[in-house]
Design a protein around this motif. Structure first.
Motif, PDB file in Angstrom:
ATOM      1  N   UNK A   1      30.678  38.518 -10.845  1.00  0.00           N
ATOM      2  CA  UNK A   1      29.408  38.230 -11.501  1.00  0.00           C
ATOM      3  C   UNK A   1      28.284  38.489 -10.504  1.00  0.00           C
ATOM      4  N   UNK A   2      27.252  39.195 -10.952  1.00  0.00           N
ATOM      5  CA  UNK A   2      26.166  39.619 -10.075  1.00  0.00           C
ATOM      6  C   UNK A   2      24.856  39.322 -10.792  1.00  0.00           C
ATOM      7  N   UNK A   3      24.174  38.258 -10.384  1.00  0.00           N
ATOM      8  CA  UNK A   3      23.099  37.710 -11.192  1.00  0.00           C
ATOM      9  C   UNK A   3      21.977  37.157 -10.324  1.00  0.00           C
ATOM     10  N   UNK A   4      20.828  36.896 -10.960  1.00  0.00           N
ATOM     11  CA  UNK A   4      19.774  36.184 -10.234  1.00  0.00           C
ATOM     12  C   UNK A   4      19.962  34.665 -10.314  1.00  0.00           C
ATOM     13  N   UNK A   5      21.011  34.218 -10.979  1.00  0.00           N
ATOM     14  CA  UNK A   5      21.297  32.784 -11.037  1.00  0.00           C
ATOM     15  C   UNK A   5      21.699  32.258  -9.657  1.00  0.00           C
TER      16      UNK A   5
ATOM     17  N   UNK B   1      24.045  30.126  -6.940  1.00  0.00           N
ATOM     18  CA  UNK B   1      25.496  30.033  -6.769  1.00  0.00           C
ATOM     19  C   UNK B   1      26.063  28.872  -7.572  1.00  0.00           C
ATOM     20  N   UNK B   2      25.349  27.746  -7.600  1.00  0.00           N
ATOM     21  CA  UNK B   2      25.824  26.579  -8.354  1.00  0.00           C
ATOM     22  C   UNK B   2      25.958  26.914  -9.840  1.00  0.00           C
ATOM     23  N   UNK B   3      25.002  27.670 -10.384  1.00  0.00           N
ATOM     24  CA  UNK B   3      25.081  28.081 -11.784  1.00  0.00           C
ATOM     25  C   UNK B   3      26.271  28.996 -12.027  1.00  0.00           C
ATOM     26  N   UNK B   4      26.458  29.973 -11.140  1.00  0.00           N
ATOM     27  CA  UNK B   4      27.523  30.955 -11.342  1.00  0.00           C
ATOM     28  C   UNK B   4      28.895  30.302 -11.271  1.00  0.00           C
ATOM     29  N   UNK B   5      29.059  29.341 -10.380  1.00  0.00           N
ATOM     30  CA  UNK B   5      30.347  28.639 -10.299  1.00  0.00           C
ATOM     31  C   UNK B   5      30.667  27.961 -11.631  1.00  0.00           C
ATOM     32  N   UNK B   6      29.668  27.376 -12.278  1.00  0.00           N
ATOM     33  CA  UNK B   6      29.883  26.768 -13.594  1.00  0.00           C
ATOM     34  C   UNK B   6      30.268  27.810 -14.627  1.00  0.00           C
TER      35      UNK B   6
ATOM     36  N   UNK C   1      37.398  31.251 -12.034  1.00  0.00           N
ATOM     37  CA  UNK C   1      37.020  30.432 -10.893  1.00  0.00           C
ATOM     38  C   UNK C   1      37.726  30.941  -9.634  1.00  0.00           C
ATOM     39  N   UNK C   2      37.000  30.930  -8.519  1.00  0.00           N
ATOM     40  CA  UNK C   2      37.566  31.347  -7.234  1.00  0.00           C
ATOM     41  C   UNK C   2      37.317  32.796  -6.880  1.00  0.00           C
ATOM     42  N   UNK C   3      36.823  33.600  -7.831  1.00  0.00           N
ATOM     43  CA  UNK C   3      36.557  34.999  -7.534  1.00  0.00           C
ATOM     44  C   UNK C   3      35.214  35.156  -6.806  1.00  0.00           C
ATOM     45  N   UNK C   4      35.068  36.291  -6.148  1.00  0.00           N
ATOM     46  CA  UNK C   4      33.802  36.589  -5.474  1.00  0.00           C
ATOM     47  C   UNK C   4      32.677  36.698  -6.487  1.00  0.00           C
ATOM     48  N   UNK C   5      31.451  36.433  -6.038  1.00  0.00           N
ATOM     49  CA  UNK C   5      30.294  36.684  -6.882  1.00  0.00           C
ATOM     50  C   UNK C   5      29.063  36.941  -6.025  1.00  0.00           C
ATOM     51  N   UNK C   6      28.043  37.492  -6.658  1.00  0.00           N
ATOM     52  CA  UNK C   6      26.758  37.767  -6.013  1.00  0.00           C
ATOM     53  C   UNK C   6      25.700  36.966  -6.760  1.00  0.00           C
ATOM     54  N   UNK C   7      25.001  36.099  -6.047  1.00  0.00           N
ATOM     55  CA  UNK C   7      23.997  35.225  -6.651  1.00  0.00           C
ATOM     56  C   UNK C   7      22.602  35.578  -6.145  1.00  0.00           C
ATOM     57  N   UNK C   8      21.589  35.061  -6.833  1.00  0.00           N
ATOM     58  CA  UNK C   8      20.188  35.195  -6.432  1.00  0.00           C
ATOM     59  C   UNK C   8      19.812  36.655  -6.152  1.00  0.00           C
ATOM     60  N   UNK C   9      20.224  37.545  -7.065  1.00  0.00           N
ATOM     61  CA  UNK C   9      19.882  38.973  -6.997  1.00  0.00           C
ATOM     62  C   UNK C   9      20.381  39.653  -5.739  1.00  0.00           C
ATOM     63  N   UNK C  10      21.409  39.094  -5.087  1.00  0.00           N
ATOM     64  CA  UNK C  10      21.981  39.730  -3.904  1.00  0.00           C
ATOM     65  C   UNK C  10      21.763  38.969  -2.620  1.00  0.00           C
ATOM     66  N   UNK C  11      20.950  37.934  -2.647  1.00  0.00           N
ATOM     67  CA  UNK C  11      20.650  37.175  -1.428  1.00  0.00           C
ATOM     68  C   UNK C  11      21.795  36.257  -1.013  1.00  0.00           C
TER      69      UNK C  11
ATOM     70  N   UNK D   1      21.010  22.903 -12.040  1.00  0.00           N
ATOM     71  CA  UNK D   1      21.721  23.841 -11.175  1.00  0.00           C
ATOM     72  C   UNK D   1      20.850  25.048 -10.823  1.00  0.00           C
ATOM     73  N   UNK D   2      19.980  25.445 -11.749  1.00  0.00           N
ATOM     74  CA  UNK D   2      19.108  26.603 -11.522  1.00  0.00           C
ATOM     75  C   UNK D   2      18.132  26.366 -10.378  1.00  0.00           C
ATOM     76  N   UNK D   3      17.828  25.098 -10.094  1.00  0.00           N
ATOM     77  CA  UNK D   3      16.890  24.777  -9.024  1.00  0.00           C
ATOM     78  C   UNK D   3      17.561  24.801  -7.647  1.00  0.00           C
TER      79      UNK D   3
END
Length: 271
Positions: free
Chosen positions: A45-49, A51-56, A64-74, A139-141
């Motif tokens: 998952x690669x999102x501007x959300x 990390x806490x949001x993406x885990x949910x 659950x447990x897979x890699x992801x990219x949060x906050x547009x890549x940050x 979570x978004x905050x």
């Protein structure tokens, strides 16, 4: 064309792509999600959300447990199996959130720019802005390396703001609903290239990558995969890719998870 027997790596935006833009529903994508779980095909998952949001969302989607990219890549979360990796569990690119807020508040004080950050408002206000549940808005905050905001000033002032942002080594990304500010090291393209190297090193193989996104801020994601699905979206700005070759890029006729499914049906023979 890719095939299920290949070593596939799927990289997907969330809002407006895997999730319906208005309702956040994803059931139309459930068939492919089941296939990916069955075949052990990673879904990043690669999102501007946050990390806490993406885990949910990973919990809800069964990944659950897979890699992801949060906050547009940050922010880049590594696969749970890679505990021995130097960057485990998470890589932060550029400025941390506290530093960003200091810089943004200084710009506000010095130049009088008018904008409202997620950090400026309470959870109830975020619920009104986003349509998220109270829990999702909280979570978004929880941002770690970027900040989302609404611009409330003139276009002329925005141009001046963008100049000051660039001078500080930051960049602006326009999402589906909000602007996002982060360090220049934190875009989706850079994040995906770095994460792909981690997959090669930790899994010992080369992957065929398929990316899916619906907005202009997904262009850097879609430019860094072998095959790209541009899901029909609601942005007034087009998704402009460096290589829009029809052999590599499919533009869906449907929105959201229906378009997500449509793009994967096009590229991967399910049989």
């Amino acid at each position: 064309m890719p095939h299920l027997h290949d070593s596939l790596l799927i990289v997907s935006d969330l809002d407006g792509t895997l999730l319906d833009y208005h309702t956040y529903r994803w059931e139309a994508a459930s068939g492919w999600l089941g296939i990916f779980r069955q075949k052990d095909i990673p879904l990043v998952l690669c999102s501007n959300k946050s990390a806490a949001e993406i885990i949910e969302w990973q919990k809800e989607l069964g990944i659950i447990g897979q890699s992801f990219i949060a906050e547009d890549g940050a922010v880049i979360q590594l696969d749970a199996r890679w505990a021995g990796s130097e960057s485990f569990p998470r890589r932060i690119a550029g400025f941390r959130h506290e530093e960003l807020m200091d810089l943004l508040n200084n710009l506000r004080s010095q130049y009088g720019f008018k904008f409202t950050c997620f950090a400026d408002v309470d959870v109830n206000t975020l619920v009104e802005w986003t349509g998220l549940t109270h829990k999702q808005a909280a979570l978004a905050r929880l941002r770690e390396a970027s900040e989302a905001f609404i611009w409330r000033d003139s276009q002329e002032m925005f141009s001046a703001f963008a100049e000051r942002i660039a001078e500080l080594g930051l960049m602006l990304v326009q999402g589906g609903r909000f602007w996002h500010v982060m360090g220049v090291q934190g875009d989706k393209g850079q994040a995906l290239r770095w994460l792909y190297q981690q997959y090669q090193q930790n899994e010992g193989k080369t992957y065929t990558t398929i990316g899916l996104g619906d907005g202009p801020n997904d262009a850097m994601l879609l430019d860094n995969v072998d095959y790209a699905v541009v899901v029909k979206g609601y942005s007034r700005e087009p998704v402009i890719l460096r290589n829009d070759n029809p052999a590599r890029v499919y533009h869906s006729l449907h929105y959201g998870p229906q378009g997500w499914k449509e793009g994967l049906d096009y590229f991967i023979p399910s049989s």
